[in-house]
Write a protein that holds these residues in place. Sequence first.
Motif, PDB file in Angstrom:
ATOM      1  N   TYR A  60       0.795  -1.225  -0.077  1.00 44.34           N
ATOM      2  CA  TYR A  60      -0.067  -0.008  -0.108  1.00 44.34           C
ATOM      3  C   TYR A  60       0.825   1.173  -0.107  1.00 44.34           C
ATOM      4  CZ  TYR A  60      -3.378  -3.412   1.519  1.00 44.34           C
ATOM      5  OH  TYR A  60      -4.195  -4.554   1.675  1.00 44.34           O
ATOM      6  N   THR A  61       0.344   2.363  -0.656  1.00 42.05           N
ATOM      7  CA  THR A  61       1.071   3.771  -0.643  1.00 42.05           C
ATOM      8  C   THR A  61       0.357   4.554   0.323  1.00 42.05           C
ATOM      9  OG1 THR A  61      -0.431   4.928  -2.169  1.00 42.05           O
ATOM     10  CG2 THR A  61       1.440   3.378  -3.199  1.00 42.05           C
ATOM     11  N   PRO A  62       0.867   5.428   0.848  1.00 48.30           N
ATOM     12  CA  PRO A  62       0.475   6.591   1.793  1.00 48.30           C
ATOM     13  C   PRO A  62      -0.729   7.074   1.221  1.00 48.30           C
ATOM     14  CG  PRO A  62       2.694   6.753   2.064  1.00 48.30           C
ATOM     15  CD  PRO A  62       2.412   5.931   0.624  1.00 48.30           C
ATOM     16  N   ALA A  63      -0.786   7.474   0.003  1.00 51.68           N
ATOM     17  CA  ALA A  63      -1.698   8.059  -0.909  1.00 51.68           C
ATOM     18  C   ALA A  63      -3.069   6.987  -1.177  1.00 51.68           C
ATOM     19  CB  ALA A  63      -1.417   8.652  -2.295  1.00 51.68           C
ATOM     20  N   HIS A  64      -3.123   5.895  -0.776  1.00 51.55           N
ATOM     21  CA  HIS A  64      -4.229   5.004  -0.822  1.00 51.55           C
ATOM     22  C   HIS A  64      -4.190   4.157  -2.069  1.00 51.55           C
ATOM     23  CE1 HIS A  64      -5.216   6.365   3.389  1.00 51.55           C
ATOM     24  NE2 HIS A  64      -5.317   7.427   2.652  1.00 51.55           N
ATOM     25  N   GLU A  65      -3.243   4.042  -2.681  1.00 54.26           N
ATOM     26  CA  GLU A  65      -3.200   2.605  -3.601  1.00 54.26           C
ATOM     27  C   GLU A  65      -2.748   1.608  -3.406  1.00 54.26           C
ATOM     28  OE1 GLU A  65      -2.707   6.854  -5.539  1.00 54.26           O
ATOM     29  OE2 GLU A  65      -1.328   5.758  -4.257  1.00 54.26           O
ATOM     30  N   TYR A  66      -3.246   0.420  -3.913  1.00 61.50           N
ATOM     31  CA  TYR A  66      -2.470  -0.671  -3.574  1.00 61.50           C
ATOM     32  C   TYR A  66      -2.010  -1.419  -4.870  1.00 61.50           C
ATOM     33  CZ  TYR A  66      -6.372  -2.971  -5.761  1.00 61.50           C
ATOM     34  OH  TYR A  66      -7.436  -3.576  -6.799  1.00 61.50           O
ATOM     35  N   ILE A  67      -1.122  -2.337  -4.357  1.00 60.76           N
ATOM     36  CA  ILE A  67      -0.614  -3.147  -5.684  1.00 60.76           C
ATOM     37  C   ILE A  67      -0.678  -4.660  -5.035  1.00 60.76           C
ATOM     38  CG2 ILE A  67       1.730  -2.640  -5.377  1.00 60.76           C
ATOM     39  CD1 ILE A  67       2.092  -2.745  -8.146  1.00 60.76           C
ATOM     40  N   LYS A  68      -0.961  -5.508  -5.762  1.00 60.73           N
ATOM     41  CA  LYS A  68      -1.057  -6.839  -5.462  1.00 60.73           C
ATOM     42  C   LYS A  68       0.031  -7.657  -6.363  1.00 60.73           C
ATOM     43  CE  LYS A  68      -5.656  -7.146  -3.708  1.00 60.73           C
ATOM     44  NZ  LYS A  68      -7.236  -7.946  -3.703  1.00 60.73           N
ATOM     45  N   VAL A  69       1.281  -8.192  -5.812  1.00 64.09           N
ATOM     46  CA  VAL A  69       2.134  -8.537  -6.587  1.00 64.09           C
ATOM     47  C   VAL A  69       1.889 -10.138  -6.719  1.00 64.09           C
ATOM     48  CG1 VAL A  69       4.728  -8.599  -6.773  1.00 64.09           C
ATOM     49  CG2 VAL A  69       3.460  -6.717  -6.021  1.00 64.09           C
ATOM     50  N   ASP A  70       2.348 -10.743  -7.899  1.00 63.37           N
ATOM     51  CA  ASP A  70       2.259 -11.961  -8.238  1.00 63.37           C
ATOM     52  C   ASP A  70       3.624 -12.117  -9.140  1.00 63.37           C
ATOM     53  OD1 ASP A  70       2.157 -14.820  -8.486  1.00 63.37           O
ATOM     54  OD2 ASP A  70       0.226 -14.496  -9.677  1.00 63.37           O
ATOM     55  N   GLY A  71       4.856 -12.678  -8.668  1.00 66.70           N
ATOM     56  CA  GLY A  71       5.797 -12.533  -9.497  1.00 66.70           C
ATOM     57  C   GLY A  71       6.341 -11.093  -9.837  1.00 66.70           C
ATOM     58  N   LYS A  72       6.261 -10.782 -11.162  1.00 68.02           N
ATOM     59  CA  LYS A  72       6.795  -9.608 -11.479  1.00 68.02           C
ATOM     60  C   LYS A  72       5.567  -8.587 -12.085  1.00 68.02           C
ATOM     61  CE  LYS A  72      10.334  -8.263 -13.765  1.00 68.02           C
ATOM     62  NZ  LYS A  72      11.749  -7.965 -14.504  1.00 68.02           N
ATOM     63  N   ILE A  73       4.352  -9.234 -11.937  1.00 71.00           N
ATOM     64  CA  ILE A  73       3.092  -8.703 -12.319  1.00 71.00           C
ATOM     65  C   ILE A  73       2.393  -8.030 -11.233  1.00 71.00           C
ATOM     66  CG2 ILE A  73       0.754  -8.949 -13.550  1.00 71.00           C
ATOM     67  CD1 ILE A  73       3.181  -9.024 -15.411  1.00 71.00           C
ATOM     68  N   GLY A  74       1.943  -6.639 -11.099  1.00 69.88           N
ATOM     69  CA  GLY A  74       1.100  -6.191  -9.970  1.00 69.88           C
ATOM     70  C   GLY A  74      -0.020  -5.590 -10.541  1.00 69.88           C
ATOM     71  N   ALA A 152      -5.176  -1.332 -13.224  1.00 65.24           N
ATOM     72  CA  ALA A 152      -4.260  -1.824 -14.379  1.00 65.24           C
ATOM     73  C   ALA A 152      -3.254  -2.727 -13.690  1.00 65.24           C
ATOM     74  CB  ALA A 152      -3.280  -0.370 -14.511  1.00 65.24           C
ATOM     75  N   LYS A 153      -2.926  -3.735 -14.627  1.00 60.20           N
ATOM     76  CA  LYS A 153      -1.739  -4.440 -14.410  1.00 60.20           C
ATOM     77  C   LYS A 153      -0.411  -4.027 -14.798  1.00 60.20           C
ATOM     78  CE  LYS A 153      -4.913  -8.404 -14.093  1.00 60.20           C
ATOM     79  NZ  LYS A 153      -4.972  -9.949 -13.973  1.00 60.20           N
ATOM     80  N   ILE A 154       0.488  -3.988 -14.005  1.00 60.85           N
ATOM     81  CA  ILE A 154       1.824  -3.441 -14.248  1.00 60.85           C
ATOM     82  C   ILE A 154       2.936  -4.587 -14.119  1.00 60.85           C
ATOM     83  CG2 ILE A 154       3.729  -1.806 -13.466  1.00 60.85           C
ATOM     84  CD1 ILE A 154       1.528  -0.326 -12.100  1.00 60.85           C
ATOM     85  N   GLU A 155       3.723  -4.780 -15.437  1.00 63.61           N
ATOM     86  CA  GLU A 155       5.038  -5.392 -14.959  1.00 63.61           C
ATOM     87  C   GLU A 155       5.917  -4.749 -14.355  1.00 63.61           C
ATOM     88  OE1 GLU A 155       8.039  -8.035 -17.986  1.00 63.61           O
ATOM     89  OE2 GLU A 155       6.165  -7.197 -18.780  1.00 63.61           O
ATOM     90  N   LEU A 156       6.652  -5.146 -13.315  1.00 64.98           N
ATOM     91  CA  LEU A 156       7.510  -4.254 -12.477  1.00 64.98           C
ATOM     92  C   LEU A 156       8.512  -4.439 -13.372  1.00 64.98           C
ATOM     93  CD1 LEU A 156       5.240  -5.158 -10.679  1.00 64.98           C
ATOM     94  CD2 LEU A 156       6.772  -4.535  -8.746  1.00 64.98           C
ATOM     95  N   SER A 157       9.339  -3.175 -13.230  1.00 66.65           N
ATOM     96  CA  SER A 157      10.791  -3.301 -13.681  1.00 66.65           C
ATOM     97  C   SER A 157      11.531  -3.582 -12.492  1.00 66.65           C
ATOM     98  CB  SER A 157      10.896  -1.852 -14.094  1.00 66.65           C
ATOM     99  OG  SER A 157      11.098  -0.914 -13.060  1.00 66.65           O
TER     100      SER A 157
END
Length: 182
Positions: A60-74, A152-157
Amino acid sequence: RLSRDIFRLWRRWIDLIMATTAGIAMRAAARRAAPVFRAPSLSSSAPLSSLSPRFMSTYYTPAHEYIKVDGKIGTMGITDFAQAALGDIVYVELAEVGDDYEKGEAIGSVESVKAASDVYAPVSGTCTEVNEALNDEPGMVNAEAEGEAWFAKIELSDEGLEELEGLMGEEAYKEHCEKEAH
């Protein structure tokens, strides 16, 4: 690209005009928040960077976004706390598939009956997919903010994977929300 920049400037202007106490408080609290948080349940002998992203899959971010990570995809979106503060969601602007985003860069926006707010990339990476269902049913965010209403789904760098260390775990985020609510 120019029309996209003009649209973003227009959105920020609308955001300033339509911002309510809840929207102002949410953004102010995010600016005041410390940049690095760690979940209290993690052992201090093992740095988060040495752990698999699946060990603690939601951040979670302080600005209230979340990211659920599975491998390199969030999979990312706004939290339940954010949707409750915003009220009834009436419009969601989604990221562009294929675009690269840096941590903290506006990746989309959300409008409610109370306010409009940008949504920021929690980590750096490339957008691989967006939730097109939100175009037709933005109110899904109110019902399932951290579930079916992902943005959105993001491929993490590689940098994005390292940036996970600076995000909050579930317990730290709960504490953050409790402090912000008072």
